[in-house]
Design an enzyme around this catalytic site. Structure first.
Site, short mmCIF file in Angstrom:
data_model
loop_
_atom_site.label_atom_id
_atom_site.label_comp_id
_atom_site.label_asym_id
_atom_site.label_seq_id
_atom_site.Cartn_x
_atom_site.Cartn_y
_atom_site.Cartn_z
N LYS A 1 -8.64 -9.50 -8.59
CA LYS A 1 -8.78 -9.38 -7.14
C LYS A 1 -10.17 -9.84 -6.74
CE LYS A 1 -7.81 -4.98 -6.47
NZ LYS A 1 -7.12 -4.36 -7.60
N ARG B 1 0.83 0.83 -12.13
CA ARG B 1 2.28 1.10 -12.21
C ARG B 1 2.80 1.02 -13.64
NH1 ARG B 1 3.62 -3.67 -8.15
NH2 ARG B 1 1.62 -2.89 -7.39
#
Length: 542
Positions: free
Chosen positions: A323, A400
């Site tokens: 990111k 996740r």
């Protein structure tokens, strides 16, 4: 060790007495707009509704009227005026008076009452007061029959005082002492139930502070091993109701937690799978709950570039998805374990409260997401402990992957309901802003339970749709699923991903707390989630 310190040790007491008779350092009076007279000809600025305050003003020769007029104090929320009283024989037994505005009426929401308590804490801290009283200028409408209103307001004000006094100064060379030791509440009622409610508020606010300090701890201090140690310490402190099980990397491999271990593979700090279990005194269990928290003690997959014109975008650098953002925040990736901090804070509070009839499992797959030659790569296929395969198309969508194996583990415990909490997606923060968590669940019943819990706690949540048609973008040509989809609806697809690892018979909710985990204005953790989790467990208690 993260050197978690004890929260402010304050004794709260509810008293039925005239506020003018109280003795101590600072008397804080909660004043509504209707308590302040709009008439300019009156000798006192306080109305008949605030008779006790008007009486005090008269005994002080109009000092309160004079000071409030000079400061244009009108009882509006957020306003306050404080003054030091003259010392002379025969005057009142308190040194300072502070008028605290609460708005049109005495606030009924937990958040507003807690904010009032924080204001009082700031005044007491500034005055270095050792004792304080919180009094009502006038009895709020509905409080005569509304015992719950009084109890909840008193508890929220008390929580605000404790939280407002706390300062995390563990890593500063100078230290500041909290002087305040005693707080009396006047006009809220009294009795055993009030005493229990104030004790409850103390337990929960102390647990919130514990969670805040975990998240505030830098990643070189709070490693997965240290987080596991802190969790074990909670179990040791309340060993009559809590036990701890810590699984090392070898045991996790035996349990085929390939998804979790793929994330942990790049770090020199080994993973620790943490499982605390609360069993009620007496052993009578009617419901089994699990709370799963994301436990990434650091997420290295964040590269900050100044003067970038986009907010968030994924790029591939050296074979990794990273990111990039316009704000320098890589140092805040220590907060990626905010979900686990919330559940361990809740475990600490519940160890003190000891609710009957409910068994609770607190689970966190703790690790770091780092960059090295042993780490997972884009395109890798990993297998979770329920046998489902995942194509890793984004190495920064790691939370996740750890939650997947944690959810499978929780389901194998035979629980009835699961809530998982995670600082999972920036998409949820963009959608709901910095103070609201997103929730996704297929269960309307569980949604109603949690709504009742967060209304009691004063924390903010908003339900997002678990739109099944979005799953199409998560399908892989070589595995059962991808670990990310399109940025459009990214918080929803993250929830759909987690749903693949929960048994259909188990009621499940995902909480994306990426926004409210951190207060950017104060530059500190918030302890978000602790009080709502405690309330939810109590709802499920007999």
């Amino acid at each position: 060790m993260p050197n978690v310190v004890d929260p402010p040790q304050i004794s709260f007491a509810a008293k039925d007495m005239d506020l003018t008779e109280w003795e101590g350092d600072i008397l804080a009076v909660l004043v509504t707009e209707t308590d302040v007279s709009k008439a300019t000809s009156s000798s006192s600025r306080f109305t008949n509704a605030a008779a006790a305050l008007a009486k005090l003003d008269g005994e002080l020769g109009g000092l309160l009227s004079e000071a409030s007029a000079e400061e244009e104090f009108a009882g509006r929320a957020g306003q306050s005026v404080a003054l030091r009283l003259p010392t002379a024989p025969g005057l009142h037994g308190f040194k300072r008076v502070c008028l605290v505005g609460v708005g049109n009426n005495m606030p009924s929401s937990a958040a507003a009452c807690r904010s009032t308590g924080e204001t009082i804490a700031a005044v007491a801290k500034s005055a270095q007061a050792r004792s304080a009283a919180v009094a009502l200028a006038s009895p709020p409408p509905g409080w005569v029959q509304g015992e719950d209103l009084r109890l909840n307001a008193a508890a929220a004000v008390a929580s605000g005082v404790v939280l407002g006094l706390h300062e995390d100064r563990r890593y500063k060379s100078d230290s500041k002492k909290v002087h305040l030791k005693q707080v009396d509440l006047i006009g809220f009622g009294s009795g055993q139930e009030m005493g229990r409610k104030l004790q409850y508020a103390n337990h929960v606010s102390s647990a919130v502070i514990f969670a805040k300090e975990l998240v505030n701890s830098p990643a070189n201090v709070l490693t997965p091993a240290v987080l596991a140690e802190e969790a074990s310490n909670i179990a040791s402190s309340y060993s009559d109701v809590l036990t701890a099980t810590i699984l090392d990397e070898e045991k996790c491999r035996e349990l085929k937690m390939g998804s979790y271990l793929a994330v942990a593979a790049a770090s020199a700090n080994p993973p620790h799978f943490i499982h605390l279990c609360y069993k009620p005194p007496g052993g009578n269990v009617k419901r089994k709950l699990a709370i799963v928290g994301k436990g990434l003690t650091f997420d290295r997959f964040y590269l900050s570039l100044d003067n970038l014109l986009i907010v968030t975008k994924f790029v591939c650098i050296g074979g990794y998805n990273i990111k990039i953002g316009a704000v320098t925040t890589i140092e805040l990736m220590k907060k990626d374990m905010g979900g686990s901090a919330a559940l361990f804070g809740a475990a600490k509070a519940l160890g003190q409260i000891k609710p009957p009839g409910v068994e609770v499992h607190f689970i966190s797959a703790a690790c770091e997401n780092m960059i090295s030659g042993t780490g997972m790569r884009p395109g890798d296929i990993v297998t979770a402990s329920n046998g489902k395969t995942i194509e890793v198309d984004n190495t920064d969508a790691e939370g996740r992957l750890t939650l997947a194996d944690a959810l499978v583990y929780a389901c194998k415990l035979g629980v009835d309901k699961i809530i998982d909490l995670a600082t999972l997606t920036g998409y949820c923060r963009i959608a709901l802003g910095p103070s609201i968590a997103g929730i996704l669940t297929p269960s309307d019943e569980l949604d109603k339970e949690v709504a009742a819990a967060y209304e009691a706690s004063g924390e903010k949540f908003w339900r997002l749709p678990l739109e099944e048609s979005y799953w199409e973008q998560m399908k892989s040509s070589v595995a059962d699923m991808l670990n990310t989809g399109s940025p459009l609806g990214g918080a929803i697809t993250a929830g759909l991903f987690l749903k693949q690892f929960v048994d259909e018979k188990v009621k499940w909710m995902h909480v994306d707390m990426a926004g409210p985990v951190w207060n950017y204005k104060k530059q500190e953790a918030t302890g978000f989630g602790v009080s709502t989790l405690v309330e939810w467990v109590l709802i499920n208690s007999s």
